[in-house]
Design an enzyme around this catalytic site. Structure first.
Site, PDB file in Angstrom:
ATOM      1  N   HIS A 177       0.815  -1.223   0.000  1.00 14.89           N
ATOM      2  CA  HIS A 177       0.000   0.000   0.000  1.00 14.89           C
ATOM      3  C   HIS A 177       0.842   1.264   0.000  1.00 14.89           C
ATOM      4  CE1 HIS A 177       0.458  -0.234   4.503  1.00 14.89           C
ATOM      5  NE2 HIS A 177       0.539   1.081   4.361  1.00 14.89           N
ATOM      6  N   SER A 211       4.858   2.451   7.794  1.00 18.66           N
ATOM      7  CA  SER A 211       4.449   1.297   6.990  1.00 18.66           C
ATOM      8  C   SER A 211       5.600   0.790   6.131  1.00 18.66           C
ATOM      9  CB  SER A 211       3.275   1.671   6.089  1.00 18.66           C
ATOM     10  OG  SER A 211       2.107   1.855   6.829  1.00 18.66           O
ATOM     11  N   ASP A 228       0.128  -7.651   1.475  1.00 18.25           N
ATOM     12  CA  ASP A 228       0.556  -6.252   1.593  1.00 18.25           C
ATOM     13  C   ASP A 228       2.076  -6.127   1.568  1.00 18.25           C
ATOM     14  OD1 ASP A 228       0.199  -3.501   1.746  1.00 18.25           O
ATOM     15  OD2 ASP A 228       0.153  -3.468   3.933  1.00 18.25           O
TER      16      ASP A 228
END
Length: 524
Positions: free
Chosen positions: A166, A269, A196
């Protein structure tokens, strides 16, 4: 200093002049008072030390020695005190990178002003006049450029980098910033949205590499450290503990997340989660938040999952997963009793997909799966991970309970069809092409057709292509072209390449529940 501090704080006067005692008795009284206070203090310290020991704590030094740099593993206070993290962080941070992603999208207004002549001709005359009279726009008018930040870490000396999928969504450019301040453009090697995870490549040599740990050996309560770039603040380190393991989140059935309380915020992230040995045990991915920021609940992808995914991305650019073809649910005590069980272990089959591996092997709704490939299915969420990691084509034993009896059924695992699989393009816009991207049909889509082994699905129609001019739409199923049945994207490409582009081709479509023919002019 305010009045309260003045009143509560011990007063010390230092005027630079020696104080002269008025008499000897005052000195004796003062010494006696000091001895009493010292005795009381000793008793108090003994009580405090005893209380700390009762709770498993010790009087370890408040500031641990950080001068030694020979070992990566930090010193930990005896009896469970706080770990010393500085040495480990210093050793591990060189393999961490910060990632900047830039995206650019044209606005709808800009696209309207750039319609082709053929597209204009298909509009009513009043709209043609309106659009033709629109003022000419600068080339970049209405474009929106966005910038986002993330983290990652280096897994090979020649420049392979792991981050979250993402983080690089819709990226036009990806820039990786190294510990030595170099900024290098990265190439996308592969993306797996189900886990992911994304794999990038930068052109560099002799890079520092992160060491992989074993996420299967993690324990709840174990210390962990997150390093990343929250809000673009690179090389930020935060610490916490493993709060829970194998945490299942909505729509993430293929990842048994590690839950931690290490502070993770937007920008973290894709960054690594380290254990105290400086080994990566997870990739920080998600947070639970009502504010958009850290609230004490963070989730990381186990590194053992990441290793499997990145190996496949490096080899083929995509990830293949096993498919069983069942709908499943957990069981409570009442369901367990109805099935003749005295525990709630297992995964209950609620539905079986037609023509799936489960269907072909004879599995049924109501079967309770206890083991898959000789591995116990403790909870419902264990099964998707076990099936997904099984090699395509492997025959595995599945232990079930049916009608109160335990039996074993062998199932041959097939490939999971993902909506993220890249459609095969029959789409080059040169003269003579069709101008679509198509995918194979899923088993469910084939079941709706009279001819089960016929058809490909249109995933995308290219602007100003022969397909668009003929009226094809995304979602259409192409059954035949020029009288030839189409069973795969490669077959469609061959038929189009051999077709006479000077004559219209009759294309049979299924649109919803309706079959229709359209004429396609390849050379138009």
């Amino acid at each position: 200093m305010n009045d309260k501090k003045m009143k509560d704080s011990p007063q010390v006067e230092a005027t630079g002049t020696a104080l002269v005692p008025s008499n000897t008795s005052n000195i004796n009284n003062t010494e006696k008072s000091k001895r009493i206070k010292k005795h009381k203090l000793s008793l108090m310290m003994g009580f405090i030390i005893g209380a700390l020991s009762a709770y498993g704590l010790t009087t370890a030094p408040l500031f641990a020695d950080t001068t030694s740099t020979n070992a990566v593993a930090p010193k930990v206070a005896v009896g469970g005190g706080l770990p010393e993290l500085a040495t480990m962080i210093k050793k591990s941070r060189s393999a961490v990178v910060s990632i900047t992603v830039k995206t650019g999208k044209s606005s709808a207004g800009n696209r309207l002003s750039q319609l082709s002549e053929k597209q204009l001709e298909r509009l009513p005359k009043q709209y043609q006049d309106l659009l033709k009279n629109l003022p000419k726009q600068p080339h970049d008018y209405g474009s929106r450029r966005g910038q986002a930040y993330g983290s990652g870490f280096i897994i090979s000396e020649d420049g392979y980098v792991v981050t979250n999928a993402h983080v690089i969504d819709d990226a036009d450019t990806i820039t990786v910033k190294l510990d030595d301040k170099r900024e290098l453009e990265a190439k996308k090697i592969g993306v797996d949205k189900l886990s992911d995870i994304a794999l990038l490549k930068i052109e560099a040599k002799d890079l520092p590499v992160a060491s992989f740990g074993d996420s299967d050996k993690l324990d709840v309560g174990q210390w962990v450290v997150a390093i990343g770039a929250p809000f673009g603040l690179d090389y930020t380190a935060t610490q916490g503990i493993v709060s829970a393991l194998s945490r299942s989140l909505p729509a993430d059935t293929y990842v048994p997340f590690i839950q931690t309380d290490a502070a993770v915020n937007p920008g973290n992230s894709g960054g690594p989660l380290f254990d105290l040995n400086g080994q990566v045990v997870g990739v920080n991915s998600q947070i639970y938040s009502r504010s958009g920021g850290y609230m004490g609940v963070s989730f990381a992808i186990p590194i053992n999952i990441v290793k499997n995914v990145t190996d496949q991305l490096k080899t083929s650019g995509k990830v293949s997963r096993g498919w069983l073809g069942v709908g499943i649910q957990g069981i409570n005590e009442a369901l367990a009793e109805s099935l003749g069980r005295d525990d709630t272990i297992g995964s209950l089959i609620s539905s079986v997909s037609p023509s799936s591996p489960a269907d072909k092997a004879g599995l049924q709704a109501g079967d309770l799966i206890l083991k898959f490939d000789n591995k116990t299915v403790e909870e419902v969420n264990d099964l998707p991970l076990l099936v997904g990691s099984t090699p395509i084509g492997k025959k595995v034993p599945v232990e079930i309970v049916r009608a109160g009896k335990i039996q074993t059924i062998d199932v041959t695992i097939d490939k999971l069809k993902s909506k993220d699989d890249e459609p095969e393009e029959v789409a080059a816009l040169e003269k003579g092409s069709l101008g679509v991207a198509v995918t194979d049909l899923t088993d469910a889509e084939k079941e709706k057709l009279v001819t089960k082994n016929q058809g490909v699905k249109v995933a995308k129609v290219m602007p100003d292509s022969a397909a668009e001019n003929a009226g094809l739409r995304s979602g259409d199923i192409i059954l035949s072209v020029g009288g030839q049945s189409i069973a795969s994207p490669s077959q469609l490409k061959q038929v189009i390449q051999k077709a006479n582009g000077d004559k219209p081709l009759a294309v049979l479509l299924m649109r919803g529940d309706q079959a229709l023919f359209v004429a396609v002019h390849l050379n138009s």
